[in-house]
Design an enzyme around this catalytic site. Structure first.
Site, PDB file in Angstrom:
ATOM      1  N   TYR A  77       7.117  -4.542   9.129  1.00 24.10           N
ATOM      2  CA  TYR A  77       5.919  -4.090   8.998  1.00 24.10           C
ATOM      3  C   TYR A  77       5.215  -4.413   9.705  1.00 24.10           C
ATOM      4  CZ  TYR A  77       0.951  -6.417   6.880  1.00 24.10           C
ATOM      5  OH  TYR A  77       0.127  -6.226   6.402  1.00 24.10           O
TER       6      TYR A  77
HETATM    7  N1  LIG Z   1      -3.852 -10.314   1.366  1.00 23.62           N
HETATM    8  C1  LIG Z   1      -4.023 -10.443   2.725  1.00 23.62           C
HETATM    9  O1  LIG Z   1      -4.872 -11.415   3.380  1.00 23.62           O
HETATM   10  C2  LIG Z   1      -4.288  -8.721   3.391  1.00 23.62           C
HETATM   11  C3  LIG Z   1      -4.049  -7.994   2.733  1.00 23.62           C
HETATM   12  N2  LIG Z   1      -3.839  -7.284   3.910  1.00 23.62           N
HETATM   13  C4  LIG Z   1      -3.012  -5.568   3.439  1.00 23.62           C
HETATM   14  O2  LIG Z   1      -4.225  -4.994   2.206  1.00 23.62           O
HETATM   15  C5  LIG Z   1      -3.469  -4.194   1.221  1.00 23.62           C
HETATM   16  C6  LIG Z   1      -3.440  -5.391   0.203  1.00 23.62           C
HETATM   17  O3  LIG Z   1      -3.374  -6.588   0.133  1.00 23.62           O
HETATM   18  P1  LIG Z   1      -3.040  -7.423  -0.951  1.00 23.62           P
HETATM   19  O4  LIG Z   1      -3.674  -6.914  -2.482  1.00 23.62           O
HETATM   20  O5  LIG Z   1      -1.912  -8.380  -0.564  1.00 23.62           O
HETATM   21  O6  LIG Z   1      -1.019  -6.014  -1.552  1.00 23.62           O
HETATM   22  P2  LIG Z   1      -0.299  -7.380  -2.264  1.00 23.62           P
HETATM   23  O7  LIG Z   1       1.276  -7.507  -1.285  1.00 23.62           O
HETATM   24  O8  LIG Z   1      -0.119  -8.073  -3.949  1.00 23.62           O
HETATM   25  O9  LIG Z   1       0.757  -5.712  -2.449  1.00 23.62           O
HETATM   26  C7  LIG Z   1       0.189  -4.429  -3.678  1.00 23.62           C
HETATM   27  C8  LIG Z   1       1.100  -3.926  -3.940  1.00 23.62           C
HETATM   28  O10 LIG Z   1       1.689  -3.117  -3.627  1.00 23.62           O
HETATM   29  C9  LIG Z   1       2.439  -2.452  -4.741  1.00 23.62           C
HETATM   30  N3  LIG Z   1       4.001  -2.100  -4.069  1.00 23.62           N
HETATM   31  C10 LIG Z   1       4.531  -2.744  -2.858  1.00 23.62           C
HETATM   32  N4  LIG Z   1       5.591  -1.527  -2.969  1.00 23.62           N
HETATM   33  C11 LIG Z   1       5.517  -0.781  -3.400  1.00 23.62           C
HETATM   34  C12 LIG Z   1       6.299   0.651  -3.843  1.00 23.62           C
HETATM   35  N5  LIG Z   1       7.593   0.459  -2.669  1.00 23.62           N
HETATM   36  N6  LIG Z   1       6.282   0.970  -4.459  1.00 23.62           N
HETATM   37  C13 LIG Z   1       5.102   1.007  -5.249  1.00 23.62           C
HETATM   38  N7  LIG Z   1       4.196   0.025  -5.066  1.00 23.62           N
HETATM   39  C14 LIG Z   1       4.551  -0.680  -4.453  1.00 23.62           C
HETATM   40  C15 LIG Z   1       3.070  -4.094  -5.366  1.00 23.62           C
HETATM   41  O11 LIG Z   1       3.788  -3.258  -6.595  1.00 23.62           O
HETATM   42  P3  LIG Z   1       4.471  -4.809  -7.476  1.00 23.62           P
HETATM   43  O12 LIG Z   1       3.254  -5.481  -7.890  1.00 23.62           O
HETATM   44  O13 LIG Z   1       4.599  -3.598  -8.404  1.00 23.62           O
HETATM   45  O14 LIG Z   1       5.337  -5.512  -6.432  1.00 23.62           O
HETATM   46  C16 LIG Z   1       2.146  -4.568  -5.594  1.00 23.62           C
HETATM   47  O15 LIG Z   1       1.114  -5.217  -6.886  1.00 23.62           O
HETATM   48  C17 LIG Z   1      -2.330  -4.380   1.497  1.00 23.62           C
HETATM   49  O16 LIG Z   1      -1.139  -3.040   2.217  1.00 23.62           O
HETATM   50  C18 LIG Z   1      -1.905  -5.033   2.499  1.00 23.62           C
HETATM   51  O17 LIG Z   1      -1.022  -5.377   3.839  1.00 23.62           O
HETATM   52  C19 LIG Z   1      -3.831  -6.292   4.882  1.00 23.62           C
HETATM   53  C20 LIG Z   1      -3.793  -8.103   6.264  1.00 23.62           C
HETATM   54  C21 LIG Z   1      -4.513  -9.413   5.316  1.00 23.62           C
HETATM   55  N1  LIG Z   2       1.083  -6.576   1.243  1.00 22.04           N
HETATM   56  C1  LIG Z   2       0.469  -7.332   2.104  1.00 22.04           C
HETATM   57  N2  LIG Z   2       0.038  -7.296   3.520  1.00 22.04           N
HETATM   58  C2  LIG Z   2      -0.243  -8.545   3.646  1.00 22.04           C
HETATM   59  C3  LIG Z   2      -0.333  -9.868   3.478  1.00 22.04           C
HETATM   60  C4  LIG Z   2      -0.324  -9.758   1.508  1.00 22.04           C
HETATM   61  O1  LIG Z   2      -0.054 -10.958   0.939  1.00 22.04           O
HETATM   62  N3  LIG Z   2       0.232  -8.563   1.197  1.00 22.04           N
HETATM   63  N4  LIG Z   2      -0.966 -11.150   3.611  1.00 22.04           N
HETATM   64  C5  LIG Z   2      -1.140 -11.329   5.173  1.00 22.04           C
HETATM   65  C6  LIG Z   2      -1.887 -12.492   5.657  1.00 22.04           C
HETATM   66  O2  LIG Z   2      -2.965 -12.754   4.319  1.00 22.04           O
HETATM   67  C7  LIG Z   2      -2.223 -12.382   6.934  1.00 22.04           C
HETATM   68  O3  LIG Z   2      -2.875 -11.183   7.133  1.00 22.04           O
HETATM   69  C8  LIG Z   2      -2.460 -13.564   7.324  1.00 22.04           C
HETATM   70  O4  LIG Z   2      -1.776 -14.654   6.910  1.00 22.04           O
HETATM   71  C9  LIG Z   2      -0.475 -10.034   5.761  1.00 22.04           C
HETATM   72  N5  LIG Z   2      -0.952  -8.327   5.415  1.00 22.04           N
END
Ligand SMILES: NC(=O)C1=CN([C@@H]2O[C@H](COP(=O)(O)OP(=O)(O)OC[C@H]3O[C@@H](n4cnc5c(N)ncnc54)[C@H](OP(=O)(O)O)[C@@H]3O)[C@@H](O)[C@H]2O)C=CC1
Ligand SMILES: Nc1nc2c(c(=O)[nH]1)N=C([C@H](O)[C@@H](O)CO)CN2
Length: 247
Positions: free
Chosen positions: A156
């Site tokens: 990742y």
């Molecule tokens: N949440 C956090 O605390 C953090 C988030 N981030 C980054 O911020 C962004 C948003 O995070 P978050 O809202 O938690 O994201 P999620 O983990 O909720 O993923 C967002 C969406 O990506 C879609 N997705 C995953 N794989 C595919 C694929 N192969 N084809 C099409 N769609 C796909 C999923 O669709 P489906 O629902 O249908 O599976 C999901 O709805 C991400 O890029 C994440 O890495 C970074 C650090 C921390």
């Molecule tokens: N696709 C996602 N990426 C990440 C997620 C997630 O929920 N979906 N969550 C994190 C964590 O919040 C991390 O930042 C702290 O534990 C990282 N990326």
């Protein structure tokens, strides 16, 4: 501005958010639609939120980016639907940990596919539509762990590093009509299954020691798209996490 377009009309200055049917992407889609943008989201799995977003006038297109056909079909639909693109926001992501249940090959392939291959192909294929709008923006959602690595999410972190590096390449390639920036979040929002112990530990990893929620990403996206001089940059959105570990 939101053209209130019918399904047949082409969208102008559309904002495209991949993976916009839940969590950060969904909140961002709603906020930008409320600001008057024509918002398009991709979603992989049908869920009630897609209906909710459609009722708000947000265009939702199913796309599973795990296959080349999925990528090609989405690009084809965007080229048909949009006359110009104001912003392309690469939000779709899977937070996959290394596991005995999944081979290292599959883990790395899946991570590189969604975090590097998809943004790479969409940026190249949609560059012309981005250059057609008054000012185009591409925004990559990366991660704080690009700086440190992650012993539990090796593939990742590596794939998000590739995405962050492409920010510089595409900024140089597409300037000045298109700006390209990254946001490197730390903790933004927990997952439902995260227990209290994990949540407290995760919050303490940053100086601010909070779960900020998606509004901080929305505010950062607005800062980037409204700044005519910002490109090739990465905004660290992590509550001062790098400094907390030195306490
Ligand atoms: N949440 C956090 O605390 C953090 C988030 N981030 C980054 O911020 C962004 C948003 O995070 P978050 O809202 O938690 O994201 P999620 O983990 O909720 O993923 C967002 C969406 O990506 C879609 N997705 C995953 N794989 C595919 C694929 N192969 N084809 C099409 N769609 C796909 C999923 O669709 P489906 O629902 O249908 O599976 C999901 O709805 C991400 O890029 C994440 O890495 C970074 C650090 C921390
Ligand atoms: N696709 C996602 N990426 C990440 C997620 C997630 O929920 N979906 N969550 C994190 C964590 O919040 C991390 O930042 C702290 O534990 C990282 N990326």
């Amino acid at each position: 501005m939101n053209s209130g377009s019918s399904d047949q009309q082409q969208l102008t200055n559309a904002v495209i958010i991949t993976g916009g049917a839940q969590r950060v992407g969904k909140a961002l889609a709603i906020a930008l639609a409320q600001q008057g943008f024509d918002v398009v989201i991709s979603y992989r799995t049908m869920k009630p939120a897609v209906t909710e977003l459609r009722e708000l006038g947000i265009h939702c297109q199913q796309a599973d980016f795990s296959s080349q056909t999925g990528i090609d079909d989405f690009i084809g639909w965007i080229n048909q639907k949009c006359g110009s693109i104001r912003a392309l926001i690469h939000n779709a992501s899977d937070w996959l940990a290394e596991s005995a249940d999944v081979s290292p090959q599959q883990t790395m392939n899946q991570m590189m596919q969604i975090h590097a291959m998809v943004p790479y192909q969409l940026n190249l294929a949609l560059a012309e539509l981005l250059q057609t709008s008054t000012q185009g923006d591409i925004i990559h959602l990366t991660d704080y762990v690009v700086k440190t690595g992650s012993k539990k999410h090796i593939a990742y972190a590596a794939s998000k590093s590739a995405l962050e590096n492409m920010t510089k390449s595409f900024a140089a390639l597409l300037a000045p009509k298109v700006k390209v920036n990254a946001i490197a979040p730390g903790l933004i929002m927990f997952n439902e299954h995260d227990d209290e112990r994990y949540r407290e530990k995760a919050k303490r990893k940053s100086l601010m020691a909070i779960e900020p929620g998606p509004q901080v990403v929305i505010d950062t996206i607005n800062y980037i798209i409204n700044n005519p001089y910002l490109t090739g940059s990465c905004v660290d959105l992590d509550g001062g996490r790098a400094l907390a570990s030195k306490q």
